[in-house]
Design a protein around this motif. Structure first.
Motif, mmCIF file in Angstrom:
data_model
loop_
_atom_site.group_PDB
_atom_site.id
_atom_site.type_symbol
_atom_site.label_atom_id
_atom_site.label_comp_id
_atom_site.label_asym_id
_atom_site.label_seq_id
_atom_site.Cartn_x
_atom_site.Cartn_y
_atom_site.Cartn_z
ATOM 1 N N VAL A 117 0.827 -1.127 0.030
ATOM 2 C CA VAL A 117 -0.018 -0.162 -0.096
ATOM 3 C C VAL A 117 0.936 1.244 -0.178
ATOM 4 O O VAL A 117 0.684 2.247 -0.620
ATOM 5 N N ARG A 118 2.018 1.334 0.747
ATOM 6 C CA ARG A 118 2.892 2.547 0.774
ATOM 7 C C ARG A 118 3.425 2.690 -0.665
ATOM 8 O O ARG A 118 3.484 3.624 -0.879
ATOM 9 N N ASN A 119 4.052 1.610 -1.021
ATOM 10 C CA ASN A 119 4.624 1.661 -2.333
ATOM 11 C C ASN A 119 3.697 2.273 -3.472
ATOM 12 O O ASN A 119 4.159 3.173 -4.096
ATOM 13 N N ILE A 120 2.303 1.736 -3.630
ATOM 14 C CA ILE A 120 1.460 2.014 -4.337
ATOM 15 C C ILE A 120 1.347 3.467 -4.325
ATOM 16 O O ILE A 120 1.208 4.375 -5.166
ATOM 17 N N ARG A 121 1.388 4.008 -2.936
ATOM 18 C CA ARG A 121 0.920 5.406 -2.823
ATOM 19 C C ARG A 121 1.926 6.419 -3.160
ATOM 20 O O ARG A 121 1.960 7.410 -3.914
ATOM 21 N N ALA A 179 -11.432 -2.939 0.675
ATOM 22 C CA ALA A 179 -10.372 -1.912 0.782
ATOM 23 C C ALA A 179 -9.324 -1.906 -0.449
ATOM 24 O O ALA A 179 -8.900 -1.054 -0.898
ATOM 25 N N LEU A 180 -8.874 -3.001 -0.646
ATOM 26 C CA LEU A 180 -7.910 -3.429 -1.671
ATOM 27 C C LEU A 180 -8.552 -3.070 -2.961
ATOM 28 O O LEU A 180 -7.426 -2.400 -3.788
ATOM 29 N N ILE A 181 -9.745 -3.276 -3.073
ATOM 30 C CA ILE A 181 -10.091 -3.009 -4.744
ATOM 31 C C ILE A 181 -10.310 -1.557 -4.802
ATOM 32 O O ILE A 181 -10.110 -0.829 -5.760
ATOM 33 N N ARG A 209 -5.985 3.255 -10.699
ATOM 34 C CA ARG A 209 -6.097 2.484 -12.007
ATOM 35 C C ARG A 209 -5.293 1.288 -12.221
ATOM 36 O O ARG A 209 -4.791 1.071 -13.069
ATOM 37 N N MET A 210 -5.615 0.266 -11.149
ATOM 38 C CA MET A 210 -4.780 -0.629 -11.044
ATOM 39 C C MET A 210 -6.196 -1.721 -10.920
ATOM 40 O O MET A 210 -7.095 -1.199 -10.374
ATOM 41 N N VAL A 265 -3.034 -5.820 -7.244
ATOM 42 C CA VAL A 265 -2.731 -5.371 -5.903
ATOM 43 C C VAL A 265 -2.420 -6.694 -5.308
ATOM 44 O O VAL A 265 -1.410 -6.789 -4.558
ATOM 45 N N VAL A 266 -3.209 -7.572 -5.281
ATOM 46 C CA VAL A 266 -3.061 -9.004 -4.605
ATOM 47 C C VAL A 266 -1.684 -9.473 -5.082
ATOM 48 O O VAL A 266 -0.988 -10.024 -4.097
ATOM 49 N N ALA A 267 -1.377 -9.339 -6.423
ATOM 50 C CA ALA A 267 -0.117 -10.157 -6.945
ATOM 51 C C ALA A 267 0.909 -9.380 -6.222
ATOM 52 O O ALA A 267 2.091 -9.924 -5.883
#
Length: 82
Positions: free
Chosen positions: A15-19, A54-56, A63-64, A69-71
């Motif tokens: 989550v942090r990396n995505i943000r 929340a993950l979705i 736009r993922m 995200v699960v991967a």
């Protein structure tokens, strides 16, 4: 139910990396995902696990897909010491 060892740590890193990759503050990220900043902060520290919902929401906000995200979370789990 047993919690998968390292899951919250892997979610936190992902989550942090995505943000960070998105160039967003926690507040902006939370707003885009429709979640609270406190919840995002708790996810990023591993203090709390994430629901699939929340993950979705997080995925869609950048736009993922949820599966992407699960991967990424699964990749982080593989990096953890066993």
């Amino acid at each position: 139910m047993q919690i998968l060892p390292g899951l919250n740590t892997a979610i936190a890193k992902t989550v942090r990396n995505i943000r960070v990759r998105s160039g967003l503050s926690q507040e902006q990220f939370a707003d885009f995902a429709g979640l609270s900043r406190v919840y995002i902060a708790q996810l990023e520290t591993g203090e709390r696990g994430a629901s699939l919902n929340a993950l979705i929401l997080i995925a869609r906000s950048v736009r993922m897909t949820g599966s992407e995200v699960v991967a990424l979370i699964e990749e982080e789990i593989q990096k953890l010491p066993h």
